[in-house]
Design an enzyme around this catalytic site. Structure first.
Site, PDB file in Angstrom:
ATOM      1  N   ALA A   1      -0.503 -18.585  22.920  1.00 50.47           N
ATOM      2  CA  ALA A   1      -0.821 -18.274  24.314  1.00 50.47           C
ATOM      3  C   ALA A   1       0.417 -18.441  25.187  1.00 50.47           C
ATOM      4  O   ALA A   1       1.397 -19.090  24.798  1.00 50.47           O
ATOM      5  CB  ALA A   1      -1.930 -19.198  24.831  1.00 50.47           C
TER       6      ALA A   1
ATOM      7  N   TYR B   1      -2.691 -18.668  35.481  1.00 54.83           N
ATOM      8  CA  TYR B   1      -2.937 -18.992  34.071  1.00 54.83           C
ATOM      9  C   TYR B   1      -4.431 -18.899  33.764  1.00 54.83           C
ATOM     10  O   TYR B   1      -4.837 -18.279  32.774  1.00 54.83           O
ATOM     11  CB  TYR B   1      -2.409 -20.389  33.761  1.00 54.83           C
ATOM     12  CG  TYR B   1      -2.854 -20.924  32.420  1.00 54.83           C
ATOM     13  CD1 TYR B   1      -2.327 -20.412  31.234  1.00 54.83           C
ATOM     14  CD2 TYR B   1      -3.800 -21.939  32.332  1.00 54.83           C
ATOM     15  CE1 TYR B   1      -2.746 -20.901  30.001  1.00 54.83           C
ATOM     16  CE2 TYR B   1      -4.213 -22.441  31.113  1.00 54.83           C
ATOM     17  CZ  TYR B   1      -3.688 -21.920  29.945  1.00 54.83           C
ATOM     18  OH  TYR B   1      -4.095 -22.404  28.736  1.00 54.83           O
TER      19      TYR B   1
END
Length: 282
Positions: A55, A120
């Site tokens: 990620a 995010y």
């Protein structure tokens, strides 16, 4: 057949490689800024299952790089999930408590409304939605406050600061569940096995217990490590960051226990393991 893992050097990816025989792909082999390449890798490899443990995790930098974060955390997981759906294999994806707005004090359930407060969180929510839209046999594992003996994390930061400081001000109004990366890896592998045997997937929460603030977490780190550091709790307002952090990161982990028989890890026990690993250089 192969168990394919996206990610090689991250905390969870490292633990997956320790605990199981997997094909772990780093950025040189799987660039998550290229969704089509990720999809092609799965189709070419034809694994028995896929775990995405990679990620874009630079929470503050994502405020300036949201487009890139969305490709890595959103578009690429969606492409992976579509390839897995076409091949009829399980796809497991790691997500985050940051998809919630952090309000209240009750632990978040999987069915609660999502409303990320930073770039995010929005990018990770985009990934969740893309994985679900692929329509395959998937599992999304939301977790929080990951720590281990590997990579960069709060535990290692506190130990580094303790080398030169005997007092620290740490945020005390953000509460969540620190989660050992080895426990996350074990849960993912357990879920993979059960899904290969036919267990349905879905979205589950998995985080350490009991809930604690960052300041409380720091105090336990220093206590277990034998470091004489005084921790003073401060509000988030006194430690501003580019990205807003949720105040309430508690996750209700009842569903994963019901669906998979997996229980919450005790983060204090996990912390003991990590400190022992760091001490031994393992």
């Amino acid at each position: 057949m192969t168990l394919l893992v996206f990610g090689r050097t991250g905390q969870v990816a490292r633990e997956l490689q320790i605990q199981a025989e997997v094909l772990a792909l780093g950025r040189d082999k799987a660039d998550l800024s290229d969704p089509e390449a990720c999809e092609k890798t799965i189709r070419d490899t034809r694994p028995r299952a896929v775990i995405n443990a990679a990620a874009y995790t630079a929470v503050d930098r994502a405020e300036d790089e949201e487009d890139l974060a969305t490709i890595v955390n959103g578009d690429s997981p969606g492409a992976m999930a579509r390839a897995c759906a076409d091949l009829g294999i399980p796809f497991l994806h790691v997500s985050t408590d940051y998809v919630f707005d952090g309000s209240g004090t009750a632990p978040w359930r999987e069915s609660d409304p999502v409303s990320p407060q930073n770039a995010y969180g929005r990018s990770k929510l985009a990934g969740e939605r893309a994985v679900r839209a692929a329509g395959g046999h998937y599992a999304i594992l939301r977790t929080s406050w990951v720590f281990s003996a590997h990579g960069a994390n709060f535990v290692k930061t506190m130990l580094r600061l303790a080398e030169s400081r005997d007092a620290l001000n740490i945020v005390d109004d953000q509460t969540g569940g620190p989660t050992p990366a080895d426990a996350i890896a074990a849960a993912l592998l357990d879920m993979t096995g059960q899904m290969l045997a036919g267990t349905p997937g879905g979205t589950c929460h998995f985080a350490g217990a009991p809930a604690v603030s960052w300041a409380g977490f720091a105090r336990e780190i220093f206590a277990q490590a034998g470091r004489a550091v005084t921790v003073t709790g401060i509000p988030s307002a006194e430690y501003p960051t580019p990205a807003v952090r949720p105040l309430n990161s508690r996750l209700d982990c009842a569903k994963i226990r019901t669906d998979f028989g997996i229980t919450q890890p005790n983060w204090k026990t996990g912390l003991t393991r990590v400190l022992q690993q760091l001490e031994s250089g393992a």
